[in-house]
Write a protein that holds these residues in place. Structure first.
Motif, mmCIF file in Angstrom:
data_model
loop_
_atom_site.group_PDB
_atom_site.id
_atom_site.type_symbol
_atom_site.label_atom_id
_atom_site.label_comp_id
_atom_site.label_asym_id
_atom_site.label_seq_id
_atom_site.Cartn_x
_atom_site.Cartn_y
_atom_site.Cartn_z
ATOM 1 N N THR A 301 0.936 -1.054 -0.159
ATOM 2 C CA THR A 301 0.134 -0.302 -0.388
ATOM 3 C C THR A 301 1.083 1.166 -0.098
ATOM 4 O O THR A 301 0.567 1.817 -0.328
ATOM 5 N N PHE A 302 2.041 1.180 0.203
ATOM 6 C CA PHE A 302 3.252 2.160 0.237
ATOM 7 C C PHE A 302 4.556 1.815 -0.594
ATOM 8 O O PHE A 302 5.072 1.084 0.461
ATOM 9 N N VAL A 303 4.738 2.281 -0.850
ATOM 10 C CA VAL A 303 5.944 1.933 -1.746
ATOM 11 C C VAL A 303 7.045 3.481 -1.490
ATOM 12 O O VAL A 303 6.708 4.093 -2.437
ATOM 13 N N ASP A 304 7.962 3.072 -0.905
ATOM 14 C CA ASP A 304 8.836 4.488 -0.771
ATOM 15 C C ASP A 304 9.641 3.948 -1.997
ATOM 16 O O ASP A 304 10.483 3.317 -2.032
ATOM 17 N N THR A 305 9.885 5.378 -2.664
ATOM 18 C CA THR A 305 11.092 5.683 -3.324
ATOM 19 C C THR A 305 12.321 6.306 -3.364
ATOM 20 O O THR A 305 13.397 6.578 -3.498
ATOM 21 N N GLY A 306 12.434 6.415 -1.498
ATOM 22 C CA GLY A 306 13.724 6.921 -1.468
ATOM 23 C C GLY A 306 14.187 8.629 -1.625
ATOM 24 O O GLY A 306 13.837 9.743 -2.524
ATOM 25 N N THR A 307 15.147 9.418 -0.989
ATOM 26 C CA THR A 307 16.112 10.574 -1.319
ATOM 27 C C THR A 307 17.032 10.635 -0.941
ATOM 28 O O THR A 307 17.457 9.601 0.118
ATOM 29 N N ALA A 308 17.401 11.979 -0.754
ATOM 30 C CA ALA A 308 19.405 11.416 -0.764
ATOM 31 C C ALA A 308 19.534 13.387 -0.806
ATOM 32 O O ALA A 308 18.651 14.214 -0.872
ATOM 33 N N VAL A 309 20.360 14.010 0.293
ATOM 34 C CA VAL A 309 20.758 15.292 1.186
ATOM 35 C C VAL A 309 21.716 15.630 -0.518
ATOM 36 O O VAL A 309 22.704 14.726 -0.019
ATOM 37 N N VAL A 310 21.926 16.315 -1.401
ATOM 38 C CA VAL A 310 23.631 17.018 -1.906
ATOM 39 C C VAL A 310 23.709 18.009 -1.715
ATOM 40 O O VAL A 310 23.296 19.118 -1.528
ATOM 41 N N THR A 311 25.502 18.858 -1.594
ATOM 42 C CA THR A 311 25.614 19.158 -0.926
ATOM 43 C C THR A 311 26.791 19.197 -2.680
ATOM 44 O O THR A 311 27.428 18.512 -2.772
ATOM 45 N N LEU A 312 27.921 20.278 -2.230
ATOM 46 C CA LEU A 312 28.996 20.830 -2.456
ATOM 47 C C LEU A 312 29.492 19.322 -2.634
ATOM 48 O O LEU A 312 30.949 19.436 -3.486
ATOM 49 N N GLN A 313 29.875 18.955 -1.025
ATOM 50 C CA GLN A 313 31.085 18.347 -1.158
ATOM 51 C C GLN A 313 30.573 16.951 -1.253
ATOM 52 O O GLN A 313 31.765 16.107 -1.902
ATOM 53 N N ASN A 314 29.212 16.276 -1.494
ATOM 54 C CA ASN A 314 29.292 14.765 -2.185
ATOM 55 C C ASN A 314 29.019 15.030 -3.910
ATOM 56 O O ASN A 314 28.328 13.929 -3.836
ATOM 57 N N LEU A 315 28.536 16.425 -4.019
ATOM 58 C CA LEU A 315 28.091 15.737 -5.435
ATOM 59 C C LEU A 315 28.015 15.519 -6.915
ATOM 60 O O LEU A 315 27.710 14.810 -7.558
ATOM 61 N N HIS A 316 29.590 14.812 -6.269
ATOM 62 C CA HIS A 316 30.054 13.799 -8.065
ATOM 63 C C HIS A 316 30.632 12.648 -6.960
ATOM 64 O O HIS A 316 31.347 11.940 -7.395
ATOM 65 N N ASN A 317 29.687 12.397 -5.880
ATOM 66 C CA ASN A 317 29.885 11.220 -5.420
ATOM 67 C C ASN A 317 29.019 10.138 -6.486
ATOM 68 O O ASN A 317 28.540 10.215 -7.244
ATOM 69 N N PRO A 318 29.321 8.561 -6.987
ATOM 70 C CA PRO A 318 28.818 8.523 -7.995
ATOM 71 C C PRO A 318 27.265 8.416 -8.003
ATOM 72 O O PRO A 318 26.009 7.868 -8.247
#
Length: 325
Positions: A301-318
């Motif tokens: 009944t609920f499918v969580d599709t996820g989130t993330a926080v983007v900063t200048l420091q992790n912007l280029h993480n794969p």
């Protein structure tokens, strides 16, 4: 001669049967037709949702019709689209409701007509699993909390913050705003100087409202915007007034404009969703129901599709780069 005449009808009948058999073999089963109605079609977020949805539909041999209102405040047009697809007797309906109350009645009509509905992106009044199959979305309250925690960290737990809301009736952004307020005010050191202003559905509307708030923004230490058009309008207003980069800014969703602001230090963090995953999971949830491949267990009944926080420091993480593609 008589024997030849007697055999002729039998031969004709035989050939007729062969033709009918050959014709029946050539008949193919039509693929299911699923209609998908987003809140809008212009913002980067919805284009990514469509991309994920079409990839999933193509992989499962399903015809997907994508059509949404021109503006993200046109509830009447979205209701008309629901009715249009019900008249066409589509096999399934995927809906991101502009208003959690106004779209309830059309969805109940779909149920009454035997058309299954999956809600995506934004919640609808009613009970998932009863009034509609499932909700496929970000956990928006938790996503808002991520934004609040990020702002709390940026301000070291003290200061004044402006919250610019999206629009009345949008369940997804309302939950983000609620989550943000709970997290950013934890500990009592941060004052919310503005929380009762709504930006509206477009970047232009959001920019105008941000300009109207400029006096309050100059007095503030931080600002939070709960979705792409609001964050984009705020960034343009801050740039126009020479305030970009001088106030802590946490936004929501990504677009070329917002990522440019992040790279320039005008935005400190973006809480991003996974729109392609959301589109794909909305489609596969419906396909599983239509084809009965999930018959051994009830639809989630609920499918969580996820989130993330983007900063200048992790912007280029794969893992971040993959979400931003």
């Amino acid at each position: 001669m008589q024997l030849r005449l007697l055999l002729l009808p039998l031969l004709c009948a035989s050939f007729s049967c062969q033709e009918e058999t050959s014709s029946s073999k050539q008949k193919t089963v039509e693929p299911p037709v699923i209609a998908m109605i987003p809140k809008g079609t212009t913002h980067s977020f919805w284009k990514s949702v469509e991309k994920g949805a079409r990839t999933a539909a193509d992989a499962h041999g399903v015809e997907l019709i994508w059509k949404g209102p021109l503006k993200e405040n046109d509830r009447a047009q979205q209701i008309q689209l629901v009715q249009q697809f019900l008249t066409q007797r589509v096999d399934g309906l995927l809906l991101a409701p502009l208003d959690h109350k106004a779209l309830k009645a059309p969805v109940l009509r779909a149920k009454a007509q035997g058309v299954p509905v999956v809600i995506f992106d934004s919640a609808l009044e009613g009970q998932p699993g009863e009034d509609y199959l499932s909700l496929v979305a970000t956990d928006n309250f938790e996503a808002g909390k991520l934004g609040g925690q990020q702002m709390h960290k940026l301000l070291n737990g003290t200061g004044k913050v402006v919250l610019l809301r999206y629009q009345v009736g949008s369940a997804s952004t309302t939950r983000r705003e609620e989550g943000f307020l709970e997290a950013v005010q934890a500990g009592g050191g941060i004052e919310i100087s503005v929380s009762n202003r709504w930006a509206g559905p477009t970047v232009g509307d959001a920019k105008n409202e941000s300009l109207n708030l400029m006096g309050r923004l100059r007095e503030a230490d931080g600002v939070f915007c709960c979705c792409e058009p609001v964050a984009a309008g705020m960034l343009l207003a801050l740039r126009q007034e020479g305030l970009a980069g001088k106030i802590k800014f946490v936004g929501f969703d990504s677009s070329p404009l917002l990522l440019d602001g992040l790279k320039k230090g005008e935005i400190d963090a973006l809480v991003i969703q996974n729109p392609k995953k959301m589109g794909a999971l909305a489609v596969t949830t419906m396909i599983d129901y239509i084809k009965g491949s999930d018959s051994s267990q009830s639809t989630n009944t609920f499918v969580d599709t996820g989130t993330a926080v983007v900063t200048l420091q992790n912007l280029h993480n794969p893992e971040i780069k993959e979400l931003l593609e």
